[in-house]
Write an enzyme that holds these catalytic residues in place. Structure first.
Site, PDB file in Angstrom:
ATOM      1  N   GLU A   3      -8.877  -1.612   5.885  1.00  0.00           N
ATOM      2  CA  GLU A   3      -7.678  -1.905   6.675  1.00  0.00           C
ATOM      3  C   GLU A   3      -8.017  -1.906   8.161  1.00  0.00           C
ATOM      4  O   GLU A   3      -7.536  -2.724   8.925  1.00  0.00           O
ATOM      5  CB  GLU A   3      -6.587  -0.868   6.394  1.00  0.00           C
ATOM      6  CG  GLU A   3      -5.289  -1.164   7.136  1.00  0.00           C
ATOM      7  CD  GLU A   3      -4.204  -0.116   6.904  1.00  0.00           C
ATOM      8  OE1 GLU A   3      -4.546   1.055   6.708  1.00  0.00           O
ATOM      9  OE2 GLU A   3      -3.024  -0.489   6.932  1.00  0.00           O
TER      10      GLU A   3
ATOM     11  N   GLN B  25       0.843  -1.190   0.000  1.00  0.00           N
ATOM     12  CA  GLN B  25       0.000   0.000   0.000  1.00  0.00           C
ATOM     13  C   GLN B  25       0.880   1.243   0.000  1.00  0.00           C
ATOM     14  O   GLN B  25       1.537   1.546   0.997  1.00  0.00           O
ATOM     15  CB  GLN B  25      -0.888  -0.010   1.259  1.00  0.00           C
ATOM     16  CG  GLN B  25      -1.700   1.237   1.479  1.00  0.00           C
ATOM     17  CD  GLN B  25      -1.893   1.557   2.962  1.00  0.00           C
ATOM     18  OE1 GLN B  25      -1.284   0.935   3.828  1.00  0.00           O
ATOM     19  NE2 GLN B  25      -2.732   2.519   3.251  1.00  0.00           N
TER      20      GLN B  25
END
Ligand SMILES: Cc1cc2nc3c(=O)[nH]c(=O)nc-3n(C[C@H](O)[C@H](O)[C@H](O)COP(=O)(O)OP(=O)(O)OC[C@H]3O[C@@H](n4cnc5c(N)ncnc54)[C@H](O)[C@@H]3O)c2cc1C
Length: 409
Positions: A249, A131
């Site tokens: 997340e 990410q």
């Protein structure tokens, strides 16, 4: 509410546990906390095990078959994730961003073609993702991202730097947040790209953490040519997609990490029974008993909060700001839990694994040091409290965020 599994689910859980026991890597040693000496070996072990899960029909349980999933139920997915967390969480770590962020983001926001290209390769263990959001000047304030992507013909030319990019050194692809319009309000000029990490111009430099491991990296982009088909959603829609990624997340930790902590709390109770301080078992010490009870309660709150939010997510709901509650529930209690474990060990706590005097092969030393990052990664505790205050409780906006919303710097 009765949280026990019904007989068929219990049957499936037992069947899966027995499959995992037979299919862990040959060199797997559950007594050793650091399973692999090098990151390269860990990466390969993750990929091989994910492939085995896929071939046996245990990967991506609730995702549709057309994208490589099993088309099974939400409960089966939860059972698989919980069993994996309690039996081999270390083996799963290289896939945390991949399964927790890349999969739900591509599935929710990606084009049909992107889903068909990327999801099956994740589910069968071929690809690991990272990410790329944070930058030296854009952490809590993600809207401040300055890595530029300029459209030229059928490519975006990307230049800039990311930082703290977990597992970038193992990754095949990156979820990359870039600026495509520098002349509008900060959050309106961002776009979201799926970037092949083997493209020329990408330089990954590992950074060593307090644990001694290099889990995250600096990533530099110099004239990297990314095909325009790798744009997720529309140009300048990156902020909304990034928020979706961050919400996912925050929620995944609840179920996956909650199950792992439950195992850890039982390990701690067992350690308290066999570890002596001043001639007495630690379990008899009233202060440690209080701390153990507090940690147990915190882990149970995380567990049940996780089951609630995860079932909402897997029924098709996109997680909302309440995901920040779960993030606080897995980060701060883990720091307290590992501090208690270190306290129980007394002077022996200063010895890492590998020494005859180290307790549990240095597992608690590693966990204590690694837990320091918990209140920073996936958004700091202060930012989670701002989100809960503003978006769950409806309190007035934090001044710096109010400026962003109005497009001021
Ligand atoms: C182990 C680990 C793994 C990570 N992995 C990744 C990854 O894979 N990909 C990625 O993109 N990033 C990753 N990060 C980066 C992480 O998301 C950022 O570190 C985090 O968002 C904080 O940003 P920052 O470090 O720039 O701190 P800053 O944003 O500079 O914050 C510094 C301090 O100020 C506080 N603060 C900032 N703004 C406010 C406010 N408005 N109100 C109150 N307090 C405020 C913060 O809470 C913090 O205490 C990782 C970080 C860690 C520790």
């Amino acid at each position: 509410m009765d949280f026990r599994f019904i007989p068929e689910q219990e049957e499936f859980r037992k069947e899966f546990i027995s499959w995992v026991e037979k299919n862990l890597p040959d060199d797997w040693d559950s007594a050793r906390y650091r399973k692999y000496e090098t990151q390269e070996k860990l990466k390969q072990a993750y990929k091989d095990f994910q492939k085995k899960l896929f071939d046996a029909g245990y990967a991506a349980m609730h995702y549709p078959k057309e994208y490589g999933g099993q088309g099974r139920t939400l409960m089966e997915e939860i059972i698989v994730l919980q069993v994996l967390s309690t039996t081999c969480i270390e083996l799963r770590m290289p896939g945390v961003v991949t399964h927790g962020m890349a999969v739900p983001t591509i599935f929710t926001c990606g084009s049909d073609e992107q889903k068909k290209i990327f999801l099956p390769k994740i589910f069968d263990g071929t690809h690991i993702w990272c990410q790329g959001f944070s930058e030296p000047d854009a952490g809590s304030d993600v809207a401040n991202v300055s890595t530029m992507a300029v459209k030229e013909g059928d490519h975006y030319i990307v230049n800039g730097q990311k930082v703290w990019t977990s597992y970038a050194h193992m990754s095949d692809y990156c979820l990359l947040l870039v600026r495509t319009d520098p002349d509008t309000a900060k959050h309106k000029g961002l776009s979201y790209l799926l970037v092949d990490m083997s493209l020329p111009g990408i330089d990954v430099r590992p950074m060593t953490q307090i644990t001694g491991e290099a889990e995250f990296n600096e990533v530099f982009f110099t004239d990297v040519e990314v095909p325009i088909e790798m744009l997720v959603g529309h140009e300048n829609q990156g902020w909304q997609i990034a928020i979706t990624t961050l919400m996912f997340e925050r929620v995944i930790g609840d179920v996956v990490i909650g199950a792992a902590y439950e195992k850890n709390i039982h390990r701690m109770i067992e350690m308290a029974e066999r570890t002596k301080r001043s001639g007495k078992a630690v379990i008899e010490d009233p202060v440690f008993r209080q701390q153990l009870a507090k940690s147990y309660i915190e882990v149970m709150v995380l567990k049940y909060h996780g089951l609630r939010s995860f079932s909402h997510q897997l029924k098709g709901g996109i997680p909302g700001p309440e995901g920040s509650i779960g993030k606080l529930l897995w980060s701060e209690p883990n720091q307290r839990l590992t501090e208690t474990a270190i306290g129980m060990q007394g002077p022996n706590s200063q010895i890492m694994g590998g020494s005859p005097w180290s307790i549990d092969d240095g597992m608690w030393q590693y966990a204590f040091l690694r837990s320091k990052g918990n209140t920073i990664e996936a958004g700091t505790s202060e930012i989670q409290r701002n989100i809960i205050g503003e978006r769950v409780l409806g309190l007035p906006k934090d001044i710096s965020r109010a400026k962003i919303a109005k497009g001021k710097d």
